[in-house]
Design a protein around this motif. Structure first.
Motif, PDB file in Angstrom:
ATOM      1  N   THR A 177      -8.172   2.595   7.490  1.00  0.00           N
ATOM      2  CA  THR A 177      -8.565   3.788   6.490  1.00  0.00           C
ATOM      3  C   THR A 177      -8.560   3.350   5.284  1.00  0.00           C
ATOM      4  OG1 THR A 177      -7.997   6.139   6.440  1.00  0.00           O
ATOM      5  CG2 THR A 177      -5.777   4.379   6.205  1.00  0.00           C
TER       6      THR A 177
ATOM      7  N   GLU B 202      -1.240   0.405  11.221  1.00  0.00           N
ATOM      8  CA  GLU B 202      -2.479   0.557  10.255  1.00  0.00           C
ATOM      9  C   GLU B 202      -2.356   0.338   8.591  1.00  0.00           C
ATOM     10  OE1 GLU B 202      -1.909   4.517   8.606  1.00  0.00           O
ATOM     11  OE2 GLU B 202      -2.641   4.839   6.742  1.00  0.00           O
TER      12      GLU B 202
ATOM     13  N   ASP C  49      -3.923   0.145   5.313  1.00  0.00           N
ATOM     14  CA  ASP C  49      -4.805   1.364   4.372  1.00  0.00           C
ATOM     15  C   ASP C  49      -5.423  -0.204   3.280  1.00  0.00           C
ATOM     16  OD1 ASP C  49      -5.724   2.695   2.533  1.00  0.00           O
ATOM     17  OD2 ASP C  49      -4.267   4.257   1.885  1.00  0.00           O
TER      18      ASP C  49
END
Ligand code: DC
Length: 233
Positions: free
Chosen positions: A148, A201, A203
């Motif tokens: 992301t 995750e 980023d």
């Protein structure tokens, strides 16, 4: 190959929102490891383009399904063939991004595309990029990454890409489009964009492309038994 053996073929699932750099990172990882690559978004884009061209209504599931079942889709190196014509460029238009997101909201459309995506799982392995690779299409992936970046960073990247290609672009409109697509992709009932509980995750807001690739590769190489890769590093 039996179903049992198919599960032995490692899949790296890379999911995340629009313009997060999934495609670039996933392709680089596939290249490094010598794995196959699935751009699942391209399938939804082809479906969206076919519906737009046929004058169908993107919001009506039966319309979309009827068109999808009639078309022939083929991937051939860098070519993306819709009924024999190369649509690799056409499916990247911003209008088709929105159309893909709309067709992707229909559960039966997703179901119709499921097996086609799973067929990409071939030895020695697969890197699959999309929204529901880890949650639905390849739930037994050996590595699930949720890639992301902030909406602002993603809009700026898309803006730069378009300008570099010589297209006109408006950063405010791009940011709005990205936020709308995020909302539609994550709030739909059918296989919404989500970070799986077992996904890591990453980023990339403050990471370069090379840093993002290195980070995902290092997660893969920490898996016991994962190969170092046969491609170019
Ligand atoms: O990854 P992309 O931006 O090319 O995807 C275009 C659209 O297709 C995205 O907004 C939602 C849909 N899509 C999806 O619903 N499921 C996927 N696995 C991939 C894409």
């Amino acid at each position: 190959m039996t179903d049992h053996n198919v599960h032995a073929i490692p899949v790296i699932a890379i999911d995340g929102p629009s313009a997060s750099g999934k495609g670039t990172v996933a392709q680089a990882i596939a290249h490094t490891l010598g794995f196959h690559y699935l751009d699942s978004g391209a399938l939804y884009r082809i479906a969206g383009l076919a519906v737009v061209r046929a004058g169908g209504n993107l919001e009506i599931e039966s319309d979309v399904l009827a068109i999808l079942l009639k078309i022939k889709i083929k991937f051939n190196d860098s070519q993306v063939l819709l009924d024999g014509a190369d649509v690799a460029e056409a499916i990247r238009a911003e209008t088709i991004s929105a159309a893909a997101s709309k067709v992707g909201a229909h559960a039966q459309v997703r179901h119709a595309l499921l097996q086609r995506q799973q067929n990409f799982r071939q030895p020695p392995g697969l890197v699959a990029d999309g929204r529901d690779m880890g949650s639905v299409v390849f739930p037994d992936s050996v590595l699930k990454i949720y890639l992301t970046a902030s909406a602002q960073a993603r809009a700026e990247r898309r803006y730069k890409q378009l300008i570099d290609k010589g297209f006109d672009a408006n950063i405010t409109a791009l940011l709005q489009d990205i936020m709308l697509r995020d909302q539609r992709d994550s709030e739909r009932a059918a296989a919404p964009l989500q970070k799986c509980p077992d996904a890591i995750e990453v980023d990339t807001t403050n990471l370069s492309v090379a840093q993002s690739i290195a980070q995902v590769l290092s997660y893969y190489r920490q898996i016991p038994g994962a190969g170092l890769g046969v491609g170019v590093d």
